[in-house]
Write a protein that holds these residues in place. Structure first.
Motif, PDB file in Angstrom:
ATOM      1  N   CYS B  64       0.851  -1.208   0.000  1.00  0.00           N
ATOM      2  CA  CYS B  64       0.000   0.000   0.000  1.00  0.00           C
ATOM      3  C   CYS B  64       0.882   1.251   0.000  1.00  0.00           C
ATOM      4  O   CYS B  64       0.621   2.211  -0.723  1.00  0.00           O
ATOM      5  CB  CYS B  64      -0.904   0.044   1.228  1.00  0.00           C
ATOM      6  SG  CYS B  64      -2.121  -1.246   1.248  1.00  0.00           S
ATOM      7  N   ASN B  67       2.556   1.839  -3.327  1.00  0.00           N
ATOM      8  CA  ASN B  67       1.600   2.343  -4.324  1.00  0.00           C
ATOM      9  C   ASN B  67       1.185   3.789  -4.035  1.00  0.00           C
ATOM     10  O   ASN B  67       0.925   4.551  -4.967  1.00  0.00           O
ATOM     11  CB  ASN B  67       0.382   1.427  -4.408  1.00  0.00           C
ATOM     12  CG  ASN B  67       0.629   0.268  -5.345  1.00  0.00           C
ATOM     13  OD1 ASN B  67       1.418   0.385  -6.283  1.00  0.00           O
ATOM     14  ND2 ASN B  67      -0.003  -0.858  -5.098  1.00  0.00           N
ATOM     15  N   THR B  68       1.130   4.147  -2.747  1.00  0.00           N
ATOM     16  CA  THR B  68       0.820   5.539  -2.407  1.00  0.00           C
ATOM     17  C   THR B  68       1.936   6.448  -2.943  1.00  0.00           C
ATOM     18  O   THR B  68       1.672   7.470  -3.581  1.00  0.00           O
ATOM     19  CB  THR B  68       0.709   5.724  -0.876  1.00  0.00           C
ATOM     20  OG1 THR B  68      -0.234   4.782  -0.403  1.00  0.00           O
ATOM     21  CG2 THR B  68       0.258   7.118  -0.503  1.00  0.00           C
ATOM     22  N   ARG B  70       3.962   5.769  -5.296  1.00  0.00           N
ATOM     23  CA  ARG B  70       3.930   5.702  -6.756  1.00  0.00           C
ATOM     24  C   ARG B  70       2.905   6.680  -7.344  1.00  0.00           C
ATOM     25  O   ARG B  70       3.152   7.326  -8.356  1.00  0.00           O
ATOM     26  CB  ARG B  70       3.561   4.269  -7.124  1.00  0.00           C
ATOM     27  CG  ARG B  70       3.357   4.045  -8.560  1.00  0.00           C
ATOM     28  CD  ARG B  70       2.530   2.797  -8.749  1.00  0.00           C
ATOM     29  NE  ARG B  70       2.388   2.623 -10.166  1.00  0.00           N
ATOM     30  CZ  ARG B  70       2.495   1.464 -10.780  1.00  0.00           C
ATOM     31  NH1 ARG B  70       2.717   0.390 -10.096  1.00  0.00           N
ATOM     32  NH2 ARG B  70       2.357   1.386 -12.058  1.00  0.00           N
TER      33      ARG B  70
END
Lengths: 193, 99
Positions: B64, B67-68, B70
């Motif tokens: 998570c 991805n945050t 990213r």
């Protein structure tokens, strides 16, 4: 052409390794959509020829790939692949604009495109997780996927019109359910042996 | 710096080695998860990570987090740089507290 019929024809062309037929079908189905996307992103000042250039670039890029790049199992997602390719080509065209232009409109457009291109290149799941996610309710699945893609609980709550506590609850119950499915499958596998 | 005072604390030497081993292991794991998030792993490895992610909360949180970052930073290099910088800052902060 209906989506299922198209998928069937594409599948047949792939299995027969008929490259010409496959790309002809793709072009027939998606060319209008690519043109529409180009119009949409390039704005009112665009000429028809610019959109056609983008269309040609998209299909040239796709046709450079070997036929086995387009897997039969992933045919339902082919629309997404074409959308992603189109976005990257439009984005490439705007890279110079981003570097040299002082126009805020141009910068906004580049930012919008980059965000959408990101959305289309987010982490792809394996078939294993996709299969597991089918066991979840639509709300739980959406919360789980959004959290996994890096959205905070507040962002998920705002997007779905729920509270962040509800989002947390949905996430934890989704994980619990998925864990249970994995445990059951492991136990069933060990009892068989 | 507690962990590098090995001339004063000979007993700590194995812990330092273990500490370095853990750091290397974490770095490797992190790169593996980073590759997963950027779709650079084969399908079989993806399935393994997803299984691990569902059984281990920490792996889920790391994915998570990547991805945050990213979403905010975009490229893989930028994400990797951001996390190595953050880790370095945390390490410095911890060691300064000890001394």
């Amino acid at each position: 052409m209906e989506k299922r019929v198209l998928e069937g024809l594409l599948r047949k062309a792939l299995l027969e390794e008929d490259r010409d037929k496959f790309f002809t079908l793709l072009f027939e189905k998606f060319s209008k959509r690519v043109i529409a996307m180009s119009w949409d992103y390039l704005g009112a000042t665009t000429q028809q020829s610019d959109c056609e250039d983008i269309l040609m670039e998209v299909f040239c890029k796709l046709m450079k790939k070997p036929l086995d790049y387009f897997e039969v199992e992933r045919l339902p997602e082919i629309g997404g692949l074409i959308k992603k390719t189109t976005m990257f080509i439009i984005l490439d065209r705007f890279q110079d604009l981003k570097k040299h232009s002082t126009s805020e409109i141009g910068k906004d457009l580049v930012e919008k495109l980059e965000n959408e291109a990101w959305a289309d290149t987010q982490t792809e799941y394996s078939d294993y997780l996709r299969f597991l996610l089918e066991h979840l309710s639509p709300t739980k699945r959406e919360v789980f996927e959004m959290r996994l893609q890096g959205f905070s609980h507040d962002e998920i709550a705002a997007f779905m019109g729920i509270t962040s506590e509800t989002s947390r609850f949905h996430l934890s119950s989704a994980i619990k359910k998925l864990k249970k499915i994995i445990d059951d499958a492991t136990n069933a596998g060990s009892s068989e042996t | 710096m507690l962990l590098t005072r090995d001339h004063q604390r000979p007993k700590m030497v194995p812990i330092i080695i273990f500490h370095q081993y853990l750091i290397e292991k974490m770095k490797n794991n992190f790169r593996y998860l980073l590759n997963y998030c950027f779709n650079e792993l084969p399908r079989k490895d993806k399935a393994d990570i997803e299984k691990q992610m569902l059984t281990d909360d920490m792996t889920f949180d790391v994915i998570c987090g990547i991805n945050t970052a990213r979403r905010k930073l975009g490229s893989k290099e930028a994400v990797e740089r951001h996390f190595s910088q953050t880790a370095e800052n945390v390490r410095k902060k911890l060691f300064n507290k000890d001394t």
